[in-house]
Design a protein around this motif. Structure first.
Motif, PDB file in Angstrom:
ATOM      1  N   ALA A 145      -8.506  -4.679 -22.755  1.00 28.52           N
ATOM      2  CA  ALA A 145      -8.781  -3.503 -21.932  1.00 28.52           C
ATOM      3  C   ALA A 145      -8.892  -3.890 -20.459  1.00 28.52           C
ATOM      4  O   ALA A 145      -8.361  -3.205 -19.580  1.00 28.52           O
ATOM      5  N   ALA A 146      -9.582  -4.997 -20.189  1.00 28.45           N
ATOM      6  CA  ALA A 146      -9.753  -5.442 -18.808  1.00 28.45           C
ATOM      7  C   ALA A 146      -8.416  -5.756 -18.159  1.00 28.45           C
ATOM      8  O   ALA A 146      -8.154  -5.367 -17.013  1.00 28.45           O
ATOM      9  N   ILE A 147      -7.563  -6.460 -18.865  1.00 26.60           N
ATOM     10  CA  ILE A 147      -6.294  -6.889 -18.283  1.00 26.60           C
ATOM     11  C   ILE A 147      -5.293  -5.742 -18.211  1.00 26.60           C
ATOM     12  O   ILE A 147      -4.457  -5.682 -17.293  1.00 26.60           O
ATOM     13  N   GLY A 148      -5.405  -4.800 -19.126  1.00 27.18           N
ATOM     14  CA  GLY A 148      -4.428  -3.717 -19.167  1.00 27.18           C
ATOM     15  C   GLY A 148      -4.725  -2.551 -18.258  1.00 27.18           C
ATOM     16  O   GLY A 148      -3.865  -1.705 -18.034  1.00 27.18           O
ATOM     17  N   ARG A 149      -5.927  -2.487 -17.696  1.00 23.08           N
ATOM     18  CA  ARG A 149      -6.310  -1.330 -16.887  1.00 23.08           C
ATOM     19  C   ARG A 149      -6.424  -1.735 -15.417  1.00 23.08           C
ATOM     20  O   ARG A 149      -7.151  -2.652 -15.073  1.00 23.08           O
ATOM     21  N   ARG A 150      -5.701  -1.049 -14.552  1.00 24.90           N
ATOM     22  CA  ARG A 150      -5.768  -1.299 -13.117  1.00 24.90           C
ATOM     23  C   ARG A 150      -6.807  -0.400 -12.474  1.00 24.90           C
ATOM     24  O   ARG A 150      -7.016   0.743 -12.899  1.00 24.90           O
ATOM     25  N   ALA A 151      -7.455  -0.888 -11.435  1.00 27.56           N
ATOM     26  CA  ALA A 151      -8.374  -0.061 -10.655  1.00 27.56           C
ATOM     27  C   ALA A 151      -7.577   1.006  -9.912  1.00 27.56           C
ATOM     28  O   ALA A 151      -6.506   0.725  -9.371  1.00 27.56           O
ATOM     29  N   VAL A 152      -8.082   2.220  -9.907  1.00 23.78           N
ATOM     30  CA  VAL A 152      -7.391   3.330  -9.242  1.00 23.78           C
ATOM     31  C   VAL A 152      -8.097   3.627  -7.924  1.00 23.78           C
ATOM     32  O   VAL A 152      -9.268   3.976  -7.897  1.00 23.78           O
ATOM     33  N   ARG A 153      -7.383   3.472  -6.825  1.00 20.20           N
ATOM     34  CA  ARG A 153      -7.889   3.837  -5.511  1.00 20.20           C
ATOM     35  C   ARG A 153      -6.812   4.652  -4.798  1.00 20.20           C
ATOM     36  O   ARG A 153      -5.758   4.122  -4.465  1.00 20.20           O
ATOM     37  N   ALA A 154      -7.045   5.924  -4.640  1.00 19.73           N
ATOM     38  CA  ALA A 154      -6.083   6.766  -3.933  1.00 19.73           C
ATOM     39  C   ALA A 154      -6.327   6.653  -2.437  1.00 19.73           C
ATOM     40  O   ALA A 154      -7.433   6.915  -1.955  1.00 19.73           O
ATOM     41  N   THR A 155      -5.306   6.234  -1.697  1.00 21.15           N
ATOM     42  CA  THR A 155      -5.377   6.136  -0.239  1.00 21.15           C
ATOM     43  C   THR A 155      -4.021   6.535   0.326  1.00 21.15           C
ATOM     44  O   THR A 155      -3.023   6.587  -0.387  1.00 21.15           O
ATOM     45  N   GLY A 156      -3.993   6.788   1.617  1.00 21.77           N
ATOM     46  CA  GLY A 156      -2.730   7.105   2.274  1.00 21.77           C
ATOM     47  C   GLY A 156      -2.374   6.137   3.371  1.00 21.77           C
ATOM     48  O   GLY A 156      -1.396   6.352   4.097  1.00 21.77           O
ATOM     49  N   LEU A 157      -3.147   5.038   3.501  1.00 21.46           N
ATOM     50  CA  LEU A 157      -2.938   4.141   4.638  1.00 21.46           C
ATOM     51  C   LEU A 157      -1.581   3.468   4.589  1.00 21.46           C
ATOM     52  O   LEU A 157      -0.874   3.396   5.606  1.00 21.46           O
ATOM     53  N   ARG A 158      -1.186   2.960   3.439  1.00 20.23           N
ATOM     54  CA  ARG A 158       0.110   2.279   3.373  1.00 20.23           C
ATOM     55  C   ARG A 158       1.240   3.256   3.669  1.00 20.23           C
ATOM     56  O   ARG A 158       2.249   2.884   4.279  1.00 20.23           O
ATOM     57  N   GLN A 159       1.069   4.509   3.256  1.00 15.48           N
ATOM     58  CA  GLN A 159       2.067   5.527   3.545  1.00 15.48           C
ATOM     59  C   GLN A 159       2.139   5.786   5.051  1.00 15.48           C
ATOM     60  O   GLN A 159       3.226   5.904   5.628  1.00 15.48           O
ATOM     61  N   ARG A 160       0.997   5.854   5.707  1.00 14.11           N
ATOM     62  CA  ARG A 160       0.980   6.074   7.161  1.00 14.11           C
ATOM     63  C   ARG A 160       1.597   4.901   7.903  1.00 14.11           C
ATOM     64  O   ARG A 160       2.236   5.065   8.944  1.00 14.11           O
ATOM     65  N   LEU A 161       1.376   3.683   7.384  1.00 14.47           N
ATOM     66  CA  LEU A 161       1.923   2.499   8.037  1.00 14.47           C
ATOM     67  C   LEU A 161       3.415   2.331   7.789  1.00 14.47           C
ATOM     68  O   LEU A 161       4.058   1.481   8.406  1.00 14.47           O
ATOM     69  N   GLY A 162       3.959   3.114   6.865  1.00 17.86           N
ATOM     70  CA  GLY A 162       5.384   3.021   6.592  1.00 17.86           C
ATOM     71  C   GLY A 162       5.718   2.372   5.285  1.00 17.86           C
ATOM     72  O   GLY A 162       6.891   2.150   4.977  1.00 17.86           O
ATOM     73  N   GLY A 163       4.685   2.032   4.486  1.00 20.83           N
ATOM     74  CA  GLY A 163       4.938   1.419   3.191  1.00 20.83           C
ATOM     75  C   GLY A 163       5.338   2.465   2.165  1.00 20.83           C
ATOM     76  O   GLY A 163       5.297   3.667   2.409  1.00 20.83           O
ATOM     77  N   ALA A 164       5.713   1.999   0.983  1.00 19.57           N
ATOM     78  CA  ALA A 164       6.187   2.894  -0.074  1.00 19.57           C
ATOM     79  C   ALA A 164       5.022   3.438  -0.866  1.00 19.57           C
ATOM     80  O   ALA A 164       4.229   2.680  -1.415  1.00 19.57           O
ATOM     81  N   GLY A 165       4.928   4.756  -0.927  1.00 22.44           N
ATOM     82  CA  GLY A 165       3.998   5.400  -1.846  1.00 22.44           C
ATOM     83  C   GLY A 165       2.564   5.375  -1.381  1.00 22.44           C
ATOM     84  O   GLY A 165       2.136   4.489  -0.666  1.00 22.44           O
ATOM     85  N   PRO A 166       1.772   6.401  -1.772  1.00 19.83           N
ATOM     86  CA  PRO A 166       0.366   6.456  -1.385  1.00 19.83           C
ATOM     87  C   PRO A 166      -0.518   5.622  -2.291  1.00 19.83           C
ATOM     88  O   PRO A 166      -0.370   5.634  -3.500  1.00 19.83           O
ATOM     89  N   GLY A 167      -1.438   4.897  -1.681  1.00 21.68           N
ATOM     90  CA  GLY A 167      -2.521   4.287  -2.429  1.00 21.68           C
ATOM     91  C   GLY A 167      -2.158   3.178  -3.373  1.00 21.68           C
ATOM     92  O   GLY A 167      -1.044   2.701  -3.431  1.00 21.68           O
ATOM     93  N   VAL A 168      -3.163   2.743  -4.107  1.00 19.75           N
ATOM     94  CA  VAL A 168      -3.002   1.711  -5.113  1.00 19.75           C
ATOM     95  C   VAL A 168      -2.286   2.310  -6.315  1.00 19.75           C
ATOM     96  O   VAL A 168      -2.556   3.437  -6.708  1.00 19.75           O
ATOM     97  N   PRO A 169      -1.347   1.591  -6.939  1.00 21.36           N
ATOM     98  CA  PRO A 169      -0.631   2.150  -8.082  1.00 21.36           C
ATOM     99  C   PRO A 169      -1.594   2.635  -9.144  1.00 21.36           C
ATOM    100  O   PRO A 169      -2.536   1.938  -9.510  1.00 21.36           O
TER     101      PRO A 169
END
Length: 641
Positions: free
Chosen positions: A610-634
């Motif tokens: 369970a620990a290895i299969g589950r990613r932490a979810v953090r919704a952010t828009g910073l990478r999108q504002r900086l020009g990166g692909a997609g909002p937030g942490v996958p």
């Protein structure tokens, strides 16, 4: 005759005639909630605080659309969960990951994989019309002062106004940082000669390349896991920056070293000093002895505000070089305060491991910078990937966890390697007691004998780490167990709060005493003055009366979050139930990488998976504002069963 329900201690009854029995005193139930807010509160998606904030703001602005109220409540909930925004197009699919899971498996809800997902049956508004309702609501209309309650980013992400502004400020400040002036031929030649001098050995090509990148940029993000040579690179950078200034006829640069917590600052100080000691004497002389401090101390306290600092745009930091370690732990708000305090011409070097846990507050700044700055001309990301610290076993385990390979991680933990162990016993207490008690008794004996320095060294030999504070897998439970075991062995029950051998963790900054959140210490017995608290603070250990330490907690066990920025010879990781919302890959990776020599994982196979299969979810828009692909942490997948 049925007895009347008894109110839990400290509870306030909810004035709602539809609530009876224990529900009437449930702190999670919102007083007088109606409509969608009530439905989502009863389902466990929203807590009372989310509902109350939405009700109060909607009432004050005359907003009656319950869809807008629900969106506002979800935005408040998102910030409490570490996100800075919420995506109303995907929230219905991800909200099951937010719902609170009890610390104790005995009280956990049934696994959604075994039946219907409760979140799926909720009356979620249709996303397109939901956004239209929010955009048309009073919550997104500017007031006379220009402020709004909610902000929308590109018709997708919904923010509380404060976090929208902070994220935009971070983006603007980073992109506005000017490039360096073109280096002269003399400076370029000195740089290449200097790189050969500070990296004389083979096997440091990554560090050499990272140093070259940082020396040619105004802003650099230096990333890498434990043992990849981040501090080695930082020490070399300081020496080469001082040499470059000398070659150009400028004064020695004023350097600031900072980290989010006192413990992380202490480790940064120690590590930089050790690395500088390995450089030629001339380089040591050029650099001097820069002192590491916490970010809060660097920015300076402001007695008139708890969210602002003495240094800001109108009173910038005086330093020519600012190095921030453990940047993964830095929140969006603190990043915004740092960037507005740093002069545009200052070299800014942000160091950290993007695979570790993020800040306990909102944001995932380091991960966003790594993703969003790629391709920017004057903002560089330099990555170190080869570990020089671990033996093969711990390094391989860390890699397997980081890469999401649960089969490989379990094979390593069960391989019989002397550096790794998996405790799968249904009752792990005897095995943990056997491992923890000898070190705890050593600590008590050293502290009782007044051997303060020896006691402080023992603190770094072993760490018992937990994800939770409460419950059978929590810090409070294991702290009580260790204290009971010590009492059973010594025959001296612990009755007082302060006793010789009590390991403590400072949980709040006290600038008057010189202690900071994250500093570790131990209570020792002085033959003349009685009990004293010895705290491993920066720049040197402090000797204090225990009564002067206002906010501390016992740390026979501590949370994985609070262990960031520290290392120990042996680490024991007590995994929570597989359904715990805190059990993520980032949490497990952070725990494993605290160890220098041995890792013991306490948990069943299902919990490791369970620990290895589950990613932490953090919704952010910073990478999108900086020009990166997609909002937030996958976004993560559904919770592991």
């Amino acid at each position: 005759m049925t007895a009347a329900p008894t109110a839990p201690t400290g509870a306030t009854p909810v004035a709602d005639p539809d609530l009876t029995g224990e529900e009437a005193w449930d702190h999670r139930r919102a007083r007088g909630a109606t409509g969608l807010l009530r439905t989502f509160n009863e389902a466990g998606v929203l807590e009372a605080v989310d509902v109350h904030v939405a009700q109060r703001l909607c009432a004050s602005l005359g907003e009656s659309d319950e869809r807008a109220a629900l969106a506002l409540a979800l935005a408040v909930r998102a910030v409490r969960g570490g996100s800075v925004c919420v995506d109303l197009h995907t929230v219905a699919d991800e909200v099951v990951l937010w719902t609170e899971v009890p610390d104790d498996p005995a009280t956990a809800d049934p696994d959604p994989a075994a039946g219907e997902d409760p979140a799926a049956s909720l009356p979620w508004p249709e996303p397109t019309t939901w956004y239209a309702a929010v955009r048309a609501s009073a919550l997104t209309r500017p007031s006379e002062g220009g402020a709004t309650v909610l902000r929308l980013l590109e018709d997708r992400l919904l923010y509380l106004d404060r976090y929208w502004r902070e994220e935009q400020q971070v983006c603007d400040d980073l992109l506005a940082r000017p490039p360096l002036d073109e280096a002269t031929d003399v400076e370029r030649a000195a740089l290449e000669t200097g790189l050969d001098r500070v990296f004389p050995l083979d096997g440091y090509d990554e560090q050499r390349a990272a140093a070259r990148t940082a020396l040619t940029q105004r802003t650099t993000v230096l990333t890498g896991g434990p043992g990849t040579g981040k501090t080695t690179t930082v020490a070399a950078l300081l020496a080469l920056l001082a040499e470059q200034a000398e070659v150009a006829g400028r004064p020695r640069p004023r350097v600031a070293l900072a980290a989010p917590t006192g413990k992380a600052a202490a480790r940064l100080q120690q590590a930089v000093e050790e690395e500088l000691a390995g450089l030629p004497a001339a380089d040591q002389e050029r650099v001097g002895r820069p002192q590491a401090v916490t970010l809060h101390r660097l920015l300076g306290s402001n007695p008139r505000s708890s969210t602002r600092f003495r240094h800001h745009r109108g009173d910038r930091l005086p330093h020519d070089v600012v190095v921030v370690d453990e940047t993964s732990m830095v929140s969006l708000t603190l990043t915004a305060r740092l960037l507005e305090a740093v002069r545009p011409t200052t070299r800014l070097i942000l160091v950290g491991d993007p695979d570790q846990l993020t800040s306990v507050e909102a944001g995932a700044v380091l991960a966003d910078l790594v993703a969003g700055l790629a391709g920017h001309e004057h903002l560089a990301v330099a990555a170190l990937r080869t570990s020089h610290r671990y033996g093969d076993a711990i390094g391989d385990l860390a890699t397997a966890v980081r890469d999401g390979d649960a089969d490989r991680a379990l094979d390593l933990l069960r391989s019989g390697d002397e550096h790794l162990r998996l405790v799968e016993d249904p009752d792990p207490v005897p095995a943990v007691r056997e491992l923890v008690l000898p070190r705890a008794l050593e600590l008590v004996r050293a502290a009782a004998a007044g051997e303060a320095e020896a006691a402080l060294r023992l603190l770094d030999q072993q760490r018992l780490l937990c994800a939770h504070r409460e419950g059978s897998a929590g810090v409070r439970h294991w702290n009580r167990l260790v204290e009971r075991w010590v009492a059973e062995e010594t025959g001296e029950p612990v009755w007082a709060t302060w006793y010789a051998g009590r390991p403590v963790l400072v949980t709040a900054n006290d600038y008057g005493l010189g202690v900071h959140n994250g500093d570790a210490g131990v209570v020792v017995r002085d033959p003349v003055r009685g009990l004293r608290a010895r705290v491993a603070a920066v720049p040197h250990a402090l000797d204090l009366a225990p009564s002067r330490l206002g906010q501390v907690e016992t740390m026979h066990a501590l949370t994985i979050h609070k262990s960031q920025g520290s290392q120990a010879d042996e680490v024991l990781v007590v995994l929570p139930p597989a359904r715990s919302r805190l059990l993520t890959r980032e949490l497990f990776y952070t725990a494993v990488t605290r160890a220098r020599g041995h890792v013991v994982v306490v948990g069943a196979e299902a919990e490791v998976r369970a620990a290895i299969g589950r990613r932490a979810v953090r919704a952010t828009g910073l990478r999108q504002r900086l020009g990166g692909a997609g909002p937030g942490v996958p976004p993560a997948g559904p919770p592991a069963g």
